[in-house]
Design a protein around this motif. Structure first.
Motif, PDB file in Angstrom:
ATOM      1  N   LEU A 265       0.843  -1.189   0.000  1.00 21.98           N
ATOM      2  CA  LEU A 265       0.000   0.000   0.000  1.00 21.98           C
ATOM      3  C   LEU A 265       0.878   1.238   0.000  1.00 21.98           C
ATOM      4  O   LEU A 265       1.665   1.459   0.918  1.00 21.98           O
ATOM      5  N   SER A 266       0.737   2.053  -1.037  1.00 23.60           N
ATOM      6  CA  SER A 266       1.563   3.253  -1.198  1.00 23.60           C
ATOM      7  C   SER A 266       0.670   4.473  -1.374  1.00 23.60           C
ATOM      8  O   SER A 266       0.826   5.256  -2.312  1.00 23.60           O
ATOM      9  N   LEU A 267      -0.291   4.628  -0.461  1.00 25.25           N
ATOM     10  CA  LEU A 267      -1.246   5.733  -0.541  1.00 25.25           C
ATOM     11  C   LEU A 267      -0.615   7.023  -0.032  1.00 25.25           C
ATOM     12  O   LEU A 267       0.531   7.047   0.404  1.00 25.25           O
ATOM     13  N   ASP A 268      -1.396   8.107  -0.076  1.00 23.98           N
ATOM     14  CA  ASP A 268      -0.864   9.417   0.297  1.00 23.98           C
ATOM     15  C   ASP A 268      -0.359   9.431   1.739  1.00 23.98           C
ATOM     16  O   ASP A 268      -0.928   8.769   2.623  1.00 23.98           O
ATOM     17  N   ASN A 269       0.692  10.210   1.950  1.00 25.39           N
ATOM     18  CA  ASN A 269       1.277  10.354   3.277  1.00 25.39           C
ATOM     19  C   ASN A 269       0.563  11.476   4.031  1.00 25.39           C
ATOM     20  O   ASN A 269       1.129  12.541   4.304  1.00 25.39           O
TER      21      ASN A 269
ATOM     22  N   GLY B 127      -4.816   9.215   3.912  1.00 22.19           N
ATOM     23  CA  GLY B 127      -4.132   8.093   3.292  1.00 22.19           C
ATOM     24  C   GLY B 127      -3.812   6.987   4.276  1.00 22.19           C
ATOM     25  O   GLY B 127      -3.962   5.802   3.971  1.00 22.19           O
ATOM     26  N   HIS B 128      -3.376   7.365   5.493  1.00 17.95           N
ATOM     27  CA  HIS B 128      -3.060   6.372   6.515  1.00 17.95           C
ATOM     28  C   HIS B 128      -4.323   5.615   6.942  1.00 17.95           C
ATOM     29  O   HIS B 128      -4.300   4.395   7.132  1.00 17.95           O
ATOM     30  N   THR B 129      -5.430   6.362   7.082  1.00 18.77           N
ATOM     31  CA  THR B 129      -6.690   5.734   7.469  1.00 18.77           C
ATOM     32  C   THR B 129      -7.164   4.757   6.395  1.00 18.77           C
ATOM     33  O   THR B 129      -7.586   3.630   6.686  1.00 18.77           O
ATOM     34  N   ALA B 130      -7.088   5.193   5.135  1.00 22.66           N
ATOM     35  CA  ALA B 130      -7.507   4.331   4.023  1.00 22.66           C
ATOM     36  C   ALA B 130      -6.642   3.073   3.946  1.00 22.66           C
ATOM     37  O   ALA B 130      -7.154   1.977   3.711  1.00 22.66           O
ATOM     38  N   ALA B 131      -5.335   3.231   4.170  1.00 24.10           N
ATOM     39  CA  ALA B 131      -4.433   2.069   4.126  1.00 24.10           C
ATOM     40  C   ALA B 131      -4.796   1.064   5.208  1.00 24.10           C
ATOM     41  O   ALA B 131      -4.795  -0.154   4.973  1.00 24.10           O
ATOM     42  N   GLY B 132      -5.118   1.560   6.398  1.00 22.59           N
ATOM     43  CA  GLY B 132      -5.509   0.668   7.484  1.00 22.59           C
ATOM     44  C   GLY B 132      -6.787  -0.092   7.163  1.00 22.59           C
ATOM     45  O   GLY B 132      -6.890  -1.297   7.438  1.00 22.59           O
ATOM     46  N   THR B 133      -7.752   0.608   6.556  1.00 25.70           N
ATOM     47  CA  THR B 133      -9.023  -0.026   6.189  1.00 25.70           C
ATOM     48  C   THR B 133      -8.808  -1.094   5.122  1.00 25.70           C
ATOM     49  O   THR B 133      -9.339  -2.213   5.219  1.00 25.70           O
ATOM     50  N   ILE B 134      -8.023  -0.769   4.097  1.00 25.20           N
ATOM     51  CA  ILE B 134      -7.756  -1.733   3.022  1.00 25.20           C
ATOM     52  C   ILE B 134      -7.038  -2.956   3.572  1.00 25.20           C
ATOM     53  O   ILE B 134      -7.360  -4.100   3.219  1.00 25.20           O
TER      54      ILE B 134
ATOM     55  N   LEU C 211      -8.410  -6.804   3.259  1.00 23.34           N
ATOM     56  CA  LEU C 211      -7.677  -7.838   2.527  1.00 23.34           C
ATOM     57  C   LEU C 211      -7.398  -9.048   3.417  1.00 23.34           C
ATOM     58  O   LEU C 211      -7.515 -10.198   2.971  1.00 23.34           O
ATOM     59  N   ILE C 212      -7.023  -8.792   4.644  1.00 22.58           N
ATOM     60  CA  ILE C 212      -6.749  -9.890   5.577  1.00 22.58           C
ATOM     61  C   ILE C 212      -8.014 -10.726   5.807  1.00 22.58           C
ATOM     62  O   ILE C 212      -7.973 -11.953   5.860  1.00 22.58           O
ATOM     63  N   ALA C 213      -9.154 -10.043   5.920  1.00 23.63           N
ATOM     64  CA  ALA C 213     -10.414 -10.747   6.161  1.00 23.63           C
ATOM     65  C   ALA C 213     -10.900 -11.498   4.920  1.00 23.63           C
ATOM     66  O   ALA C 213     -11.483 -12.580   5.019  1.00 23.63           O
TER      67      ALA C 213
ATOM     68  N   VAL D  52       0.416  -8.052   3.454  1.00 20.53           N
ATOM     69  CA  VAL D  52       0.118  -6.644   3.205  1.00 20.53           C
ATOM     70  C   VAL D  52       1.145  -5.792   3.939  1.00 20.53           C
ATOM     71  O   VAL D  52       1.393  -6.001   5.129  1.00 20.53           O
ATOM     72  N   SER D  53       1.762  -4.869   3.235  1.00 21.07           N
ATOM     73  CA  SER D  53       2.740  -3.967   3.840  1.00 21.07           C
ATOM     74  C   SER D  53       2.485  -2.556   3.323  1.00 21.07           C
ATOM     75  O   SER D  53       1.679  -2.343   2.416  1.00 21.07           O
ATOM     76  N   ARG D  54       3.177  -1.590   3.907  1.00 27.61           N
ATOM     77  CA  ARG D  54       3.012  -0.198   3.500  1.00 27.61           C
ATOM     78  C   ARG D  54       4.370   0.411   3.196  1.00 27.61           C
ATOM     79  O   ARG D  54       5.348   0.151   3.883  1.00 27.61           O
TER      80      ARG D  54
END
Length: 328
Positions: A247-251, A255-262, A266-268, A277-279
């Motif tokens: 995950l390389s979303l906006d800093n 972006g951090h919130t969206a990365a956590g949700t994604i 994905l894990i589920a 999954v990494s960032r």
């Protein structure tokens, strides 16, 4: 989100001047020489354009629609911005959507000369990458406004969505109505890794860094394009060879919130496939800002490796080679 489609549309497109005032901004009556542009005091050259209901700030070339102004000012998520507008700005919830789903139809197109110049010169993206994506019909130029058209296709190659990005001074962003946003812009590769970015320009910027480092840039890269995890889930279901998502979303906070949700989704969703999954976080707000910073340093003779090692000091402490590190 807890908002209906009509509520979301009404809140996201609330009156931009009212939104600015709710944020504590002041209209500069002394500089308001035309009804087409309203200047905001002490704002770094921020102007609101009532006719188009959008804004642009000259100090950092940022702009967008009313909801973007809230997210930019408060550094908040999209849902928090909607809640802020709901609480602080009068909004009419008169239904605005037609009863029938709009037919998805691409705008008339022209030769992508302006789009190519915008992406390579203004955005610093490698010319070969831009030319390849144009040749693959993933990038086009609309005839009426000369916007960038970023094409999203399904697994059969059929065009299903189109994100729009302005090539002029005003930072216009939009999309062609009626499209399937889960089929967003993607660079298809052959590796087992998928990198997810906020926008097509960020995906191409990261691809440019890879090319400059001598790494094959034609790996899986996907633009979430504001639709959260849905496009990522669809892409993974269509590409079962992928076992790692980066995950390389906006800093920024959104972006951090969206990365956590994604990551949670994905894990589920893929428990049997055990997808890792990494960032990877850009040094600036996004990968294109990183690329533009390098292009400026490049003029002084700074190499891409020197630039990235200075921007990411943890590389020096890694047990891996620089290319392995950047490959995730």
């Amino acid at each position: 989100m807890r908002f209906s489609a009509n509520e979301y549309y009404a809140l996201a497109n609330a009156d931009c001047i009212s939104v600015a005032k709710a944020l504590g901004m002041q209209v500069d009556e002394g500089k308001q020489t035309t009804t087409k542009a309203v200047h905001i005091k002490h704002s770094g050259g921020l102007y609101i354009f009532p006719e188009k209901n959008n804004w642009y700030r000259h100090s950092d070339s940022r702009g967008g629609f009313p909801i973007d102004l809230v997210m930019d000012t408060l550094s908040c998520s999209k849902e928090y911005a909607l809640e802020f507008i709901q609480k602080n700005v009068p909004v009419s919830y008169t239904p605005t959507f037609p009863s029938k789903t709009p037919v998805f139809r691409l705008p008339a197109q022209t030769s992508p000369e302006r789009v190519r110049a915008y992406l390579t010169k203004t955005r610093g993206i490698d010319e070969e990458i831009v030319d390849c994506l144009i040749a693959d019909s993933l990038i086009r130029e609309d005839n009426a406004h000369h916007n960038c058209m970023f094409i999203g296709k399904d697994s059969s190659g059929a065009v299903r969505s189109c994100a729009l990005r302005g090539t002029g001074a005003t930072q216009f962003r939009g999309e062609v109505s009626g499209g399937n946003k889960s089929c967003s812009f993607a660079i298809t590769g052959s590796s087992d890794k998928l990198r997810v970015f906020e926008s097509p320009i960020d995906a191409m910027s990261h691809a440019t860094f890879s090319k400059l480092l001598g790494i094959d840039w034609k790996s899986h890269r996907l633009s979430a394009n504001g639709c959260g995890h849905t496009s990522v889930l669809r892409y993974l279901k269509e590409h079962r060879e992928i076992s790692s998502v980066i995950l390389s979303l906006d800093n920024d906070q959104a972006g951090h919130t969206a990365a956590g949700t994604i990551e949670q989704k994905l894990i589920a969703e893929f428990t049997e496939r055990k997808i890792s999954v990494s960032r990877v976080i850009s040094q600036h707000k996004d990968w294109n800002e990183d690329l533009l910073a390098f292009r400026a340093a490049e003029k002084s003779g700074v190499s891409v490796i020197e630039f990235l090692k200075a921007a990411y000091p943890q590389i020096e402490r890694s047990n891996y080679s620089f290319q392995q590190y950047k490959e995730g």
